[in-house]
Design a protein around this motif. Structure first.
Motif, mmCIF file in Angstrom:
data_model
loop_
_atom_site.group_PDB
_atom_site.id
_atom_site.type_symbol
_atom_site.label_atom_id
_atom_site.label_comp_id
_atom_site.label_asym_id
_atom_site.label_seq_id
_atom_site.Cartn_x
_atom_site.Cartn_y
_atom_site.Cartn_z
ATOM 1 N N UNK A 20 -6.506 -11.794 -9.171
ATOM 2 C CA UNK A 20 -5.571 -11.312 -8.127
ATOM 3 C C UNK A 20 -5.921 -9.825 -7.764
ATOM 4 N N UNK A 21 -6.493 -8.948 -8.786
ATOM 5 C CA UNK A 21 -6.649 -7.526 -8.341
ATOM 6 C C UNK A 21 -7.718 -7.467 -7.342
ATOM 7 N N UNK A 22 -8.898 -8.106 -7.373
ATOM 8 C CA UNK A 22 -9.899 -7.962 -6.548
ATOM 9 C C UNK A 22 -9.416 -8.357 -5.307
ATOM 10 N N UNK A 23 -8.577 -9.568 -5.105
ATOM 11 C CA UNK A 23 -7.990 -10.003 -3.744
ATOM 12 C C UNK A 23 -7.261 -8.963 -3.088
ATOM 13 N N UNK A 24 -6.098 -8.451 -4.168
ATOM 14 C CA UNK A 24 -5.353 -7.696 -3.369
ATOM 15 C C UNK A 24 -6.002 -6.341 -3.042
ATOM 16 N N UNK A 25 -7.108 -6.003 -3.691
ATOM 17 C CA UNK A 25 -7.874 -4.593 -3.273
ATOM 18 C C UNK A 25 -8.456 -4.805 -1.837
ATOM 19 N N UNK A 26 -8.874 -6.029 -1.605
ATOM 20 C CA UNK A 26 -9.268 -6.135 0.051
ATOM 21 C C UNK A 26 -8.212 -6.208 0.733
ATOM 22 N N UNK A 27 -7.102 -6.637 0.544
ATOM 23 C CA UNK A 27 -5.933 -6.260 1.344
ATOM 24 C C UNK A 27 -5.609 -4.883 1.625
ATOM 25 N N UNK A 28 -5.585 -4.130 0.459
ATOM 26 C CA UNK A 28 -5.230 -2.604 0.441
ATOM 27 C C UNK A 28 -6.354 -1.715 1.246
ATOM 28 N N UNK A 29 -7.391 -2.138 1.069
ATOM 29 C CA UNK A 29 -8.669 -1.614 1.741
ATOM 30 C C UNK A 29 -8.756 -1.593 3.086
ATOM 31 N N UNK A 30 -7.968 -2.713 3.685
ATOM 32 C CA UNK A 30 -8.032 -2.878 5.039
ATOM 33 C C UNK A 30 -6.714 -2.462 5.871
ATOM 34 N N UNK A 31 -5.820 -1.666 4.998
ATOM 35 C CA UNK A 31 -4.740 -1.037 5.488
ATOM 36 C C UNK A 31 -3.487 -2.091 5.540
ATOM 37 N N UNK A 32 -3.661 -3.106 4.768
ATOM 38 C CA UNK A 32 -2.430 -3.815 4.368
ATOM 39 C C UNK A 32 -1.656 -3.454 3.221
ATOM 40 N N UNK A 33 -0.277 -3.137 3.140
ATOM 41 C CA UNK A 33 0.443 -2.618 2.065
ATOM 42 C C UNK A 33 1.241 -3.853 1.418
ATOM 43 N N UNK A 34 1.487 -3.967 -0.065
ATOM 44 C CA UNK A 34 2.433 -4.883 -0.608
ATOM 45 C C UNK A 34 3.694 -4.353 -0.386
ATOM 46 N N UNK A 35 4.509 -5.145 0.094
ATOM 47 C CA UNK A 35 5.980 -4.715 0.073
ATOM 48 C C UNK A 35 6.962 -5.757 -0.551
ATOM 49 N N UNK A 36 6.301 -6.597 -1.299
ATOM 50 C CA UNK A 36 7.198 -7.638 -2.079
ATOM 51 C C UNK A 36 6.013 -8.577 -2.796
#
Ligand code: RTP
Ligand code: MG
Length: 143
Positions: A20-36
């Motif tokens: 989970x963490x590795x996948x979310x890191x990819x989102x965060x590194x490209x400028x996507x933010x978790x809002x929920x």
């Protein structure tokens, strides 16, 4: 480019592999933010309703069985061009056809168990976000 929201699901195979963490890191590194975000065990009814557009397809039954086989992380990602950007990060539906460095190339083995879901349009995103989250559960980040 417009700020968009998209629905992302980390599927049971990837949750089971503890990435989970590795996948979310990819989102965060490209400028996507978790809002929920929430970790949930889907019922047959909820998974079947989510994939209702595929109801007549031969893989539907297996898809629902897989999506209910363990918990999933359902999340809303927000950012510039979020729908297309998420699809790009995910890679092709079939991991064997997914570009090198994409989530499905790196974390998935088969077309049936392919690590992630992402909305395929802003219209789908609005419907899918509403399927899992109340408006009050979406947090303010980049807006
Ligand atoms: P998703 O909806 O999960 O983000 O995936 P997608 O848009 O890339 O693919 P879609 O055509 O919407 O199919 C939904 C999910 O069904 C499974 N599938 N199996 N065996 C098959 O031929 C087949 N085709 C699709 C995959 O898990 C796919 O992600
Ligand atoms: Mg799809």
């Amino acid at each position: 480019m417009a700020v968009e929201r998209t629905l992302s699901i980390i599927k049971p195979d990837a949750v089971g592999k503890n990435v989970i963490g590795e996948i979310i890191t990819r989102f965060e590194k490209t400028g996507l933010s978790v809002v929920a975000a929430k970790l949930v065990q889907l019922s047959d009814q909820v998974a079947g309703g989510f994939y209702a557009e595929h109801k007549e397809r031969p893989f539907y039954k297996d898809l629902v069985a897989f999506m209910t086989s363990g918990p999933v992380l359902v999340q809303v990602l927000e950012g510039e061009n979020a729908v297309a950007l998420n699809r790009e990060l995910m890679g092709a539906t079939n991991p064997s056809e997914a570009a090198a460095g994409t989530i499905r190339a790196d974390f998935a083995q088969t077309i049936d168990e392919n690590a992630v879901h992402g909305s395929d349009s802003t219209t789908s995103a609005a419907r899918e976000i509403g399927y899992f989250f109340a408006e009050s559960e979406l947090c303010e980040r980049t807006r």
